[in-house]
Design a protein around this motif. Structure first.
Motif, short mmCIF file in Angstrom:
data_model
loop_
_atom_site.label_atom_id
_atom_site.label_comp_id
_atom_site.label_asym_id
_atom_site.label_seq_id
_atom_site.Cartn_x
_atom_site.Cartn_y
_atom_site.Cartn_z
N LEU A 82 0.81 -1.22 0.00
CA LEU A 82 0.00 0.00 0.00
C LEU A 82 0.84 1.27 0.00
O LEU A 82 0.27 2.37 -0.05
CB LEU A 82 -0.93 0.01 1.23
N ILE A 83 2.14 1.14 0.08
CA ILE A 83 3.02 2.31 0.11
C ILE A 83 3.51 2.61 -1.30
O ILE A 83 4.17 1.78 -1.93
CB ILE A 83 4.21 2.07 1.05
N ASP B 249 5.74 4.10 -8.89
CA ASP B 249 4.31 4.38 -8.83
C ASP B 249 4.03 5.85 -9.10
O ASP B 249 3.13 6.21 -9.87
CB ASP B 249 3.74 4.01 -7.45
N LEU B 250 4.80 6.71 -8.46
CA LEU B 250 4.58 8.15 -8.60
C LEU B 250 4.86 8.60 -10.03
O LEU B 250 4.20 9.53 -10.53
CB LEU B 250 5.47 8.92 -7.62
N ARG B 251 5.79 7.96 -10.70
CA ARG B 251 6.05 8.29 -12.10
C ARG B 251 4.86 7.91 -12.98
O ARG B 251 4.61 8.54 -14.01
CB ARG B 251 7.31 7.57 -12.58
N ASP C 27 -2.15 7.04 -14.62
CA ASP C 27 -3.24 6.46 -13.84
C ASP C 27 -4.40 7.45 -13.69
O ASP C 27 -5.57 7.07 -13.77
CB ASP C 27 -2.72 6.03 -12.46
N ILE C 28 -4.06 8.72 -13.51
CA ILE C 28 -5.11 9.75 -13.43
C ILE C 28 -5.87 9.84 -14.75
O ILE C 28 -7.10 9.93 -14.77
CB ILE C 28 -4.48 11.12 -13.07
N ALA C 29 -5.12 9.78 -15.86
CA ALA C 29 -5.75 9.85 -17.18
C ALA C 29 -6.66 8.65 -17.42
O ALA C 29 -7.77 8.79 -17.95
CB ALA C 29 -4.68 9.93 -18.26
N ASP C 30 -6.22 7.46 -17.00
CA ASP C 30 -7.04 6.26 -17.16
C ASP C 30 -8.33 6.37 -16.36
O ASP C 30 -9.41 6.01 -16.84
CB ASP C 30 -6.25 5.02 -16.72
N SER D 276 -3.23 0.07 -7.96
CA SER D 276 -2.74 1.19 -8.77
C SER D 276 -2.22 2.27 -7.84
O SER D 276 -2.46 2.27 -6.63
CB SER D 276 -3.88 1.74 -9.64
N VAL D 277 -1.50 3.22 -8.42
CA VAL D 277 -0.91 4.28 -7.60
C VAL D 277 -1.99 5.12 -6.93
O VAL D 277 -1.84 5.55 -5.76
CB VAL D 277 0.05 5.15 -8.43
N LEU D 278 -3.11 5.38 -7.62
CA LEU D 278 -4.19 6.14 -7.00
C LEU D 278 -4.81 5.37 -5.84
O LEU D 278 -5.17 5.96 -4.82
CB LEU D 278 -5.25 6.50 -8.04
N GLN D 279 -4.95 4.06 -6.00
CA GLN D 279 -5.47 3.25 -4.90
C GLN D 279 -4.52 3.29 -3.71
O GLN D 279 -4.95 3.44 -2.56
CB GLN D 279 -5.66 1.80 -5.36
N LYS D 280 -3.23 3.17 -3.99
CA LYS D 280 -2.25 3.22 -2.90
C LYS D 280 -2.29 4.55 -2.16
O LYS D 280 -2.27 4.60 -0.93
CB LYS D 280 -0.84 2.97 -3.45
#
Length: 263
Positions: free
Chosen positions: A141-142, A147-149, A154-157, A170-174
């Motif tokens: 979860l960290i 992930d940040l890259r 992920d935001i666009a998806d 996904s990074v947004l979930q994390k």
């Protein structure tokens, strides 16, 4: 893309604590509104009481033409909230009966239920943290640098409602889960403790940390609103990503991977 295999995604303890948190937060929110009704004002600073005017939010009622009108004041700006806030059942009441536990005015009962589920939440969170650190779930979860890259993509998806069914978060979930588990819930617990006279005597540094009991109460309330917002988004994502698959995951642990969900 065809669906992939079922994977065991959620461990038993994770599933149990998930539902314990959900039930606890439900009762905490509605009993919290009952407690708020006893003093329907959010203030900043160490001073409090009806003689001070340091409120950023105040919900009340005024008598107009022989009847009551609900009035909500935010940063000094007043809004007519009759029918929503300020008046309920013909009586002055910040939040209506339907949104509080118990429904009738009973500060003592609300506090007892609130404190019970607060400790249930604390114990469940502590158990989950220890177990997840041991079994490796905590690290999942960290967010990592990689992930940040991938965050813009992920935001666009998500903006296109293109949701991927993967065994990994996904990074947004994390970011969302980490914000709740490592920021919001601990903040709720600490601000809640800082409003207890007994804790104040044993740990006076808490009051200094939050700049007074009233500021802590305001942070406590605003964090509750943030958690309510998280819940709304969480439910929307479950519906968009496939409710059957998501519910199977949190009930049985098994999650079907592969393919994309388009809404």
């Amino acid at each position: 893309m065809p669906d992939g295999p079922l994977i065991y995604r959620q461990r038993l303890l994770t599933r149990i604590t998930h539902w314990v948190w959900a039930i606890s937060l439900f009762f905490l929110m509605l009993t919290g509104l009952q407690i708020f009704n006893a003093f329907p004002s959010l203030q900043l600073g160490k001073e409090s009481g009806f003689g001070y005017d340091n409120a950023i939010l105040k919900i009340g009622a005024v008598e107009v033409g022989g009847g009551l009108r609900g009035v909500t004041r935010i940063f000094g700006v007043e809004f007519d909230t009759t029918g929503m806030l300020g008046v309920s059942g013909g009586e002055a009441r910040a939040f209506p009966e339907a949104l509080t536990i118990p429904s009738k005015t009973s500060l003592a009962t609300g506090r007892v239920i609130h404190f019970f589920f607060a400790w249930v939440l604390v114990l469940a969170l502590g158990l989950w943290l220890v177990a997840s650190a041991v079994n490796g779930h905590l690290g999942q979860l960290i967010p990592t640098v990689a992930d940040l890259r991938a965050l813009p993509r992920d935001i666009a998806d998500h903006a296109r409602l293109r949701l991927h069914r993967s065994g990994e978060y996904s990074v947004l979930q994390k970011l969302a889960y980490a914000s709740v588990l490592f920021v919001a819930l601990p903040l709720m617990i600490l601000t809640g403790l800082s409003m207890s006279p007994g804790v104040n005597a044993a740990a006076p540094w808490l009051l200094d940390l939050f700049q007074g009991r009233q500021t802590a109460r305001t942070i406590h309330f605003l964090t509750m609103l943030a958690l309510l917002g998280f819940f709304a988004v969480h439910m929307a994502m479950i519906l968009l990503a496939g409710p059957v698959n998501e519910m199977r995951s949190i009930l049985t642990g098994w999650y079907r991977t592969g393919g994309d969900d388009h809404a």
